[in-house]
Structures are given as C-alpha cells and as structure tokens.
Design a protein around this motif. Sequence first.
Motif, PDB file in Angstrom:
ATOM      1  N   UNK A  92       0.844  -1.193   0.000  1.00  0.00           N
ATOM      2  CA  UNK A  92       0.000   0.000   0.000  1.00  0.00           C
ATOM      3  C   UNK A  92       0.881   1.245   0.000  1.00  0.00           C
ATOM      4  N   UNK A  93       1.053   1.839  -1.183  1.00  0.00           N
ATOM      5  CA  UNK A  93       1.913   3.014  -1.304  1.00  0.00           C
ATOM      6  C   UNK A  93       1.461   4.159  -0.392  1.00  0.00           C
ATOM      7  N   UNK A  94       0.171   4.462  -0.395  1.00  0.00           N
ATOM      8  CA  UNK A  94      -0.290   5.581   0.428  1.00  0.00           C
ATOM      9  C   UNK A  94      -0.089   5.286   1.909  1.00  0.00           C
ATOM     10  N   UNK A  95      -0.287   4.045   2.317  1.00  0.00           N
ATOM     11  CA  UNK A  95      -0.056   3.672   3.719  1.00  0.00           C
ATOM     12  C   UNK A  95       1.412   3.856   4.078  1.00  0.00           C
ATOM     13  N   UNK A  96       2.310   3.466   3.182  1.00  0.00           N
ATOM     14  CA  UNK A  96       3.734   3.674   3.406  1.00  0.00           C
ATOM     15  C   UNK A  96       3.997   5.160   3.619  1.00  0.00           C
ATOM     16  N   UNK A  97       3.445   5.983   2.760  1.00  0.00           N
ATOM     17  CA  UNK A  97       3.634   7.430   2.885  1.00  0.00           C
ATOM     18  C   UNK A  97       3.137   7.970   4.209  1.00  0.00           C
ATOM     19  N   UNK A  98       1.919   7.599   4.603  1.00  0.00           N
ATOM     20  CA  UNK A  98       1.363   8.089   5.867  1.00  0.00           C
ATOM     21  C   UNK A  98       2.210   7.661   7.063  1.00  0.00           C
ATOM     22  N   UNK A  99       2.610   6.392   7.085  1.00  0.00           N
ATOM     23  CA  UNK A  99       3.326   5.886   8.253  1.00  0.00           C
ATOM     24  C   UNK A  99       4.779   6.353   8.296  1.00  0.00           C
ATOM     25  N   UNK A 100       5.424   6.513   7.151  1.00  0.00           N
ATOM     26  CA  UNK A 100       6.774   7.086   7.143  1.00  0.00           C
ATOM     27  C   UNK A 100       6.715   8.520   7.659  1.00  0.00           C
ATOM     28  N   UNK A 101       5.721   9.291   7.210  1.00  0.00           N
ATOM     29  CA  UNK A 101       5.585  10.669   7.706  1.00  0.00           C
ATOM     30  C   UNK A 101       5.380  10.688   9.221  1.00  0.00           C
ATOM     31  N   UNK A 102       4.558   9.791   9.725  1.00  0.00           N
ATOM     32  CA  UNK A 102       4.337   9.719  11.169  1.00  0.00           C
ATOM     33  C   UNK A 102       5.621   9.350  11.899  1.00  0.00           C
ATOM     34  N   UNK A 103       6.364   8.411  11.347  1.00  0.00           N
ATOM     35  CA  UNK A 103       7.620   8.001  11.985  1.00  0.00           C
ATOM     36  C   UNK A 103       8.635   9.136  12.001  1.00  0.00           C
ATOM     37  N   UNK A 104       8.687   9.915  10.959  1.00  0.00           N
ATOM     38  CA  UNK A 104       9.577  11.083  10.937  1.00  0.00           C
ATOM     39  C   UNK A 104       9.150  12.063  12.031  1.00  0.00           C
ATOM     40  N   UNK A 105       7.849  12.306  12.146  1.00  0.00           N
ATOM     41  CA  UNK A 105       7.326  13.185  13.198  1.00  0.00           C
ATOM     42  C   UNK A 105       7.726  12.669  14.582  1.00  0.00           C
ATOM     43  N   UNK A 106       7.781  11.351  14.731  1.00  0.00           N
ATOM     44  CA  UNK A 106       8.114  10.728  16.008  1.00  0.00           C
ATOM     45  C   UNK A 106       9.619  10.579  16.225  1.00  0.00           C
ATOM     46  N   UNK A 107      10.417  11.053  15.273  1.00  0.00           N
ATOM     47  CA  UNK A 107      11.860  11.101  15.454  1.00  0.00           C
ATOM     48  C   UNK A 107      12.636   9.853  15.062  1.00  0.00           C
ATOM     49  N   UNK A 108      12.085   9.037  14.175  1.00  0.00           N
ATOM     50  CA  UNK A 108      12.812   7.835  13.760  1.00  0.00           C
ATOM     51  C   UNK A 108      14.128   8.220  13.082  1.00  0.00           C
ATOM     52  N   UNK A 109      15.131   7.438  13.323  1.00  0.00           N
ATOM     53  CA  UNK A 109      16.411   7.637  12.635  1.00  0.00           C
ATOM     54  C   UNK A 109      16.441   6.741  11.391  1.00  0.00           C
ATOM     55  N   UNK A 110      17.327   7.073  10.499  1.00  0.00           N
ATOM     56  CA  UNK A 110      17.502   6.235   9.307  1.00  0.00           C
ATOM     57  C   UNK A 110      17.885   4.814   9.707  1.00  0.00           C
ATOM     58  N   UNK A 111      18.766   4.672  10.694  1.00  0.00           N
ATOM     59  CA  UNK A 111      19.190   3.341  11.136  1.00  0.00           C
ATOM     60  C   UNK A 111      18.007   2.531  11.672  1.00  0.00           C
ATOM     61  N   UNK A 112      17.155   3.157  12.466  1.00  0.00           N
ATOM     62  CA  UNK A 112      15.974   2.460  12.986  1.00  0.00           C
ATOM     63  C   UNK A 112      15.061   2.022  11.844  1.00  0.00           C
ATOM     64  N   UNK A 113      14.853   2.926  10.895  1.00  0.00           N
ATOM     65  CA  UNK A 113      13.999   2.606   9.756  1.00  0.00           C
ATOM     66  C   UNK A 113      14.569   1.438   8.967  1.00  0.00           C
ATOM     67  N   UNK A 114      15.858   1.481   8.675  1.00  0.00           N
ATOM     68  CA  UNK A 114      16.477   0.422   7.877  1.00  0.00           C
ATOM     69  C   UNK A 114      16.373  -0.926   8.587  1.00  0.00           C
ATOM     70  N   UNK A 115      16.535  -0.946   9.913  1.00  0.00           N
ATOM     71  CA  UNK A 115      16.366  -2.211  10.639  1.00  0.00           C
ATOM     72  C   UNK A 115      14.940  -2.722  10.526  1.00  0.00           C
TER      73      UNK A 115
END
Length: 110
Positions: free
Chosen positions: A59-82
């Motif tokens: 779900x492309x739009x779901x990916x977009x919404x949740x990545x945006x939320x994770x950025x708002x919550x301060x996710x790091x690139x390393x956390x995302x990649x894991x």
Amino acid sequence: MDWTKFMDETVENIGVLAKEMPETAKAFNTMGTFAKKSGALDEKTKELMALGIAIATRCDSCIGFHVKSLIRLGITRDELVEALAMATYMGGGPSYAYSSKALKAFEDFS
C-alpha cells in the motif's frame, strides 16, 4: 515516484471520499486515534508495525502516511532500515521492493 505530490493527491482524494461517507470517515479516524495511543506499546512502535503491514500489503499511500508519522516521532535512518530489513525478511521479494519505496519516502520527506 514524487512522494510529496503522490501524498498530496492521496489526501485530496481521501477528503473527497470522506465527504461522501462522513460517518465512516469519522469512525475510521477515531479508530486510528485510539489504536495509535501510547500504552503498553508507544506510538513509534505501533507506527513501525503499521509500516511493516503497509509494506506487506503493498500500500503506497499507507507507506507514505506511516513514514511521515515516523519522521514526526523522530525515527532515525538506522531504525527505519532495521525495520525494513525485518519487513523484507517476513515478506520476501515483494516486501524488499516496497521497503525500498519506504526508504525513498523517508529520504523525500526528511
């Protein structure tokens, strides 16, 4: 993919649909508010789970919404990649491809 343009169009389209079914839209938004509320799991953990599901369901739009939320919550690139490594492990080739989309969305929105 231009993630910003894609998500702007998605939000606009959802807004049009919400006007056609306001009670359903309100109920969905309420469910999301309560599902994401921190409790035994914090909101960031829940958003990581949601991103994994978005990748698995392609779900492309779901990916977009949740990545945006994770950025708002301060996710790091390393956390995302894991998290993307785990999504790839659980979902195989299709999840590998969609994990790359999530990383690109992170780059575009960061």
